[in-house]
Design a protein around this motif. Structure first.
Motif, PDB file in Angstrom:
ATOM      1  N   GLU A  24      24.934  28.321  39.601  1.00  0.00           N
ATOM      2  CA  GLU A  24      25.428  27.297  40.519  1.00  0.00           C
ATOM      3  C   GLU A  24      26.612  27.815  41.343  1.00  0.00           C
ATOM      4  O   GLU A  24      26.709  27.536  42.539  1.00  0.00           O
ATOM      5  CB  GLU A  24      25.835  26.040  39.741  1.00  0.00           C
ATOM      6  N   LEU A  25      27.493  28.577  40.705  1.00  0.00           N
ATOM      7  CA  LEU A  25      28.618  29.174  41.425  1.00  0.00           C
ATOM      8  C   LEU A  25      28.132  30.140  42.496  1.00  0.00           C
ATOM      9  O   LEU A  25      28.640  30.145  43.612  1.00  0.00           O
ATOM     10  CB  LEU A  25      29.538  29.923  40.457  1.00  0.00           C
ATOM     11  N   PHE A  26      27.152  30.955  42.150  1.00  0.00           N
ATOM     12  CA  PHE A  26      26.611  31.911  43.109  1.00  0.00           C
ATOM     13  C   PHE A  26      26.003  31.181  44.300  1.00  0.00           C
ATOM     14  O   PHE A  26      26.235  31.545  45.453  1.00  0.00           O
ATOM     15  CB  PHE A  26      25.566  32.800  42.433  1.00  0.00           C
ATOM     16  N   PHE A  65      16.572  35.338  47.043  1.00  0.00           N
ATOM     17  CA  PHE A  65      15.986  36.159  45.991  1.00  0.00           C
ATOM     18  C   PHE A  65      16.555  35.764  44.626  1.00  0.00           C
ATOM     19  O   PHE A  65      15.811  35.566  43.666  1.00  0.00           O
ATOM     20  CB  PHE A  65      16.252  37.646  46.258  1.00  0.00           C
ATOM     21  N   VAL A  66      17.880  35.650  44.546  1.00  0.00           N
ATOM     22  CA  VAL A  66      18.508  35.305  43.260  1.00  0.00           C
ATOM     23  C   VAL A  66      18.143  33.885  42.848  1.00  0.00           C
ATOM     24  O   VAL A  66      17.974  33.609  41.658  1.00  0.00           O
ATOM     25  CB  VAL A  66      20.037  35.515  43.321  1.00  0.00           C
ATOM     26  N   HIS A  67      17.967  33.003  43.816  1.00  0.00           N
ATOM     27  CA  HIS A  67      17.521  31.655  43.493  1.00  0.00           C
ATOM     28  C   HIS A  67      16.147  31.698  42.820  1.00  0.00           C
ATOM     29  O   HIS A  67      15.902  30.980  41.851  1.00  0.00           O
ATOM     30  CB  HIS A  67      17.469  30.791  44.755  1.00  0.00           C
ATOM     31  N   GLN A  72      18.280  38.012  37.730  1.00  0.00           N
ATOM     32  CA  GLN A  72      18.911  39.111  38.466  1.00  0.00           C
ATOM     33  C   GLN A  72      20.370  38.816  38.828  1.00  0.00           C
ATOM     34  O   GLN A  72      21.017  39.626  39.494  1.00  0.00           O
ATOM     35  CB  GLN A  72      18.123  39.397  39.750  1.00  0.00           C
ATOM     36  N   LEU A  73      20.892  37.694  38.396  1.00  0.00           N
ATOM     37  CA  LEU A  73      22.236  37.272  38.767  1.00  0.00           C
ATOM     38  C   LEU A  73      23.300  38.315  38.420  1.00  0.00           C
ATOM     39  O   LEU A  73      24.215  38.557  39.209  1.00  0.00           O
ATOM     40  CB  LEU A  73      22.562  35.933  38.098  1.00  0.00           C
ATOM     41  N   ARG A  77      26.603  40.355  40.770  1.00  0.00           N
ATOM     42  CA  ARG A  77      27.928  39.826  40.427  1.00  0.00           C
ATOM     43  C   ARG A  77      29.020  40.431  41.314  1.00  0.00           C
ATOM     44  O   ARG A  77      29.857  39.728  41.853  1.00  0.00           O
ATOM     45  CB  ARG A  77      28.239  40.076  38.952  1.00  0.00           C
ATOM     46  N   ARG A  78      29.031  41.737  41.482  1.00  0.00           N
ATOM     47  CA  ARG A  78      30.050  42.375  42.316  1.00  0.00           C
ATOM     48  C   ARG A  78      29.920  41.923  43.771  1.00  0.00           C
ATOM     49  O   ARG A  78      30.906  41.754  44.470  1.00  0.00           O
ATOM     50  CB  ARG A  78      29.958  43.893  42.219  1.00  0.00           C
ATOM     51  N   PHE A  79      28.686  41.725  44.215  1.00  0.00           N
ATOM     52  CA  PHE A  79      28.430  41.214  45.563  1.00  0.00           C
ATOM     53  C   PHE A  79      29.157  39.888  45.749  1.00  0.00           C
ATOM     54  O   PHE A  79      29.853  39.676  46.735  1.00  0.00           O
ATOM     55  CB  PHE A  79      26.915  41.072  45.753  1.00  0.00           C
ATOM     56  N   ARG A  80      28.995  38.994  44.779  1.00  0.00           N
ATOM     57  CA  ARG A  80      29.612  37.668  44.868  1.00  0.00           C
ATOM     58  C   ARG A  80      31.116  37.711  44.648  1.00  0.00           C
ATOM     59  O   ARG A  80      31.878  37.066  45.367  1.00  0.00           O
ATOM     60  CB  ARG A  80      28.990  36.723  43.841  1.00  0.00           C
TER      61      ARG A  80
END
Length: 166
Positions: A24-26, A65-67, A72-73, A77-80
């Motif tokens: 949800e945060l992503f 894609f992650v949705h 793959q979250l 992580r570093r992206f976000r």
């Protein structure tokens, strides 16, 4: 005459809202970032606008894609947590310069526009890497499915396999 101040009703603490999951945060952070990119367009010049549109498209693809693949979250992580906020900080810096035409302001804008191109290449590579892994998984699934169909004799003659001939 003395009138005591009315006593305020005790403040009731708000019930704690449930914490958001990483997914949800992503999703929230990603949507905020995409909206931010839209708001930045038209503020930093034509070259930056082109890079911002490209970045918006790629980031939307990563979010989608992650949705669809929440497992793959961890890979984004570093992206976000680093790349998106740092990109936003740089864009805020460029916009904070306003219309200033000093040599330093022009250099800062040029550097930030240049890094947008580099970031786009990196974000596209991240998306491509995510797709490659799924492609390998899909390929393995298809190979397994085809092997099972052959093993069960279901691939060569549909009518014979299902006894549909009279």
């Amino acid at each position: 005459m003395y009138h005591p101040a009315p006593t305020a009703a005790p403040v009731q603490p708000k019930a704690a809202e449930p914490a958001l999951t990483d997914e949800e945060l992503f999703r929230r952070d990603g949507a905020d970032f995409l909206n931010y990119l839209k708001r930045c367009q038209g503020k930093l010049g034509a070259q930056a606008d082109e890079e911002l549109m490209r970045m918006q498209k790629t980031c939307a693809s990563i979010l989608g894609f992650v949705h669809n693949h929440p497992e793959q979250l961890n890979r984004v992580r570093r992206f976000r947590e680093y790349y998106l906020p740092t990109t936003r900080k740089l864009l805020d810096t460029a916009q904070g310069l306003g219309e200033t035409d000093t040599a330093n302001a022009a250099e800062i804008r040029r550097d930030i526009t240049g890094i947008l191109h580099t970031l786009n290449q990196a974000y596209e590579k991240l998306y491509d890497t995510l797709l490659q892994d799924v492609s390998m998984d899909v390929s393995t699934e298809i190979d397994t499915l085809e092997a099972m169909l052959r093993q069960d004799g279901l691939t060569h003659d549909f009518e014979a396999d299902f006894n549909t001939r009279s």
